[in-house]
Design a protein around this motif. Structure first.
Motif, short mmCIF file in Angstrom:
data_model
loop_
_atom_site.label_atom_id
_atom_site.label_comp_id
_atom_site.label_asym_id
_atom_site.label_seq_id
_atom_site.Cartn_x
_atom_site.Cartn_y
_atom_site.Cartn_z
N MET A 246 -39.71 17.76 -11.66
CA MET A 246 -39.12 16.94 -10.85
C MET A 246 -39.16 17.07 -9.60
O MET A 246 -38.69 18.08 -8.96
CB MET A 246 -37.88 16.99 -11.41
N THR A 247 -39.65 16.03 -8.73
CA THR A 247 -39.49 16.19 -7.23
C THR A 247 -38.63 15.31 -6.46
O THR A 247 -38.27 15.34 -5.36
CB THR A 247 -40.72 15.87 -6.68
N ASP A 248 -38.06 13.95 -7.08
CA ASP A 248 -37.31 12.90 -6.59
C ASP A 248 -35.71 13.34 -6.34
O ASP A 248 -35.14 13.50 -7.53
CB ASP A 248 -37.43 11.71 -7.29
N LEU A 249 -35.34 13.69 -5.26
CA LEU A 249 -33.95 14.12 -5.08
C LEU A 249 -33.15 13.12 -5.51
O LEU A 249 -31.98 13.35 -5.54
CB LEU A 249 -33.98 14.74 -3.60
N CYS A 250 -33.49 11.95 -5.48
CA CYS A 250 -32.76 10.85 -5.90
C CYS A 250 -32.91 10.79 -7.72
O CYS A 250 -33.38 10.04 -7.80
CB CYS A 250 -32.97 9.31 -5.32
N CYS A 251 -32.44 11.66 -8.02
CA CYS A 251 -32.54 11.84 -9.48
C CYS A 251 -31.87 11.14 -10.60
O CYS A 251 -32.01 11.09 -11.82
CB CYS A 251 -32.65 13.42 -10.02
N ARG A 252 -30.93 10.41 -10.00
CA ARG A 252 -30.28 9.22 -10.86
C ARG A 252 -30.12 7.98 -10.00
O ARG A 252 -30.41 7.93 -8.74
CB ARG A 252 -28.73 9.67 -10.87
N ASP A 253 -30.11 6.97 -10.68
CA ASP A 253 -29.98 5.52 -10.09
C ASP A 253 -29.12 5.47 -9.01
O ASP A 253 -29.06 4.56 -8.23
CB ASP A 253 -29.83 4.43 -11.35
N SER A 254 -27.90 6.03 -9.41
CA SER A 254 -26.63 5.87 -8.44
C SER A 254 -26.79 6.77 -7.17
O SER A 254 -26.02 6.48 -6.17
CB SER A 254 -25.32 6.35 -9.10
N VAL A 255 -27.80 7.73 -7.12
CA VAL A 255 -27.84 8.45 -5.77
C VAL A 255 -28.75 7.89 -4.90
O VAL A 255 -29.82 6.95 -5.09
CB VAL A 255 -28.65 9.71 -6.29
#
Length: 266
Positions: A1-10
């Motif tokens: 996992m590399t995307d720090l916006c790991c949830r839609d709400s982030v």
């Protein structure tokens, strides 16, 4: 996992020299204020600094600025684990400090500092302290059996989620009531990994070492058995755990002796 916006709400926000990852309900300015405030120091070492500010806890990298740049820039994945692990555990309904935000201070591709902001665990104690309080109150055998059974269920939920905690000692598991549990030191968690027998043994040794000074095997064997698959015979498993725990304890005591410390292991 590399995307720090790991949830839609982030959301990702750049503010000053910081990049802040946060939910809509959390302002980047409040995150930076919490990071820069200092607050009440809960723990400080060469590796990390942890402080409390109100209902939040902030964990940042410790050490000199040069060592931080080297570690945070060239070992990004290692130092982002806590944020990813927290979001993973929340998504799988495994107890942990709820993540508020993650931030990195960077310039020209170099990361100077990072911070994981999470909810403070109010009125919770680690399970070693909680166990000793039960002993002082004269808890019955049934009370301890139920307590350990529920802790085993929590650990099973953790591993079933696809997470491996590399330091699953009692000091890294918190509880308020002895029925629900939260895992901390999330930097030590790897997610999306196969839980191997070697990993299981490491965890069981850590847990056994945390409790064996205060509880006997009449309690601890059923506790560890509850975290074993049917394919592993407890009669074969327990000697491995005891032997490895003795080695772990010996190394810990040697380390403490060099530091002029004493006390029980965990």
């Amino acid at each position: 996992m590399t995307d720090l916006c790991c949830r839609d709400s982030v959301k990702r926000t750049r503010l000053k020299s910081w990049t802040v990852y946060h939910d809509d309900g959390v302002t980047p300015a409040s995150v930076l204020e919490a990071i820069e405030s200092g607050g009440e120091i809960l723990k400080s070492s060469k590796k990390s600094r942890v402080h409390r500010i109100g209902d939040w806890v902030v964990k940042m990298a410790g050490g000199s600025w040069l060592s931080r740049i080297i570690r945070l820039t060239f070992k990004k994945a290692r130092y982002r684990r806590g944020w990813f692990a927290a979001n993973h555990l929340v998504a799988h309904e495994v107890g942990c400090p709820v993540p508020i935000a993650y931030a990195e201070r960077s310039l020209l591709g170099l990361i100077f500092q990072h911070a994981l902001v999470s909810v403070y665990l109010e009125e919770e104690r680690n399970v070693e302290v909680f166990s000793r309080a039960l002993i002082q109150r004269g808890g019955s055998q049934d009370t301890f059996s139920m307590y350990l059974s529920k802790l085993a269920m929590a650990v099973n939920a953790l591993t079933a989620s696809g997470a491996f905690h590399g330091d699953l000692s009692g000091k890294n598991i918190f509880t308020r009531d002895g029925e629900s549990f939260r895992f901390i030191d999330l930097d030590s968690i790897e997610i999306g990994v196969e839980y191997t027998e070697a990993m299981r043994l490491k965890n069981h040794v850590q847990l056994y070492d945390s409790f064996c000074d205060d509880m006997n095997d009449a309690l601890l064997v059923p506790f560890l058995k509850a975290m074993l698959p049917a394919s592993i015979d407890p009669r074969v498993w327990m000697p491995k755990v005891r032997k490895a725990q003795e080695v772990r304890r010996h190394k810990t005591e040697e380390k403490w002796a060099k530091q002029g410390r004493s006390g029980s292991s965990g």
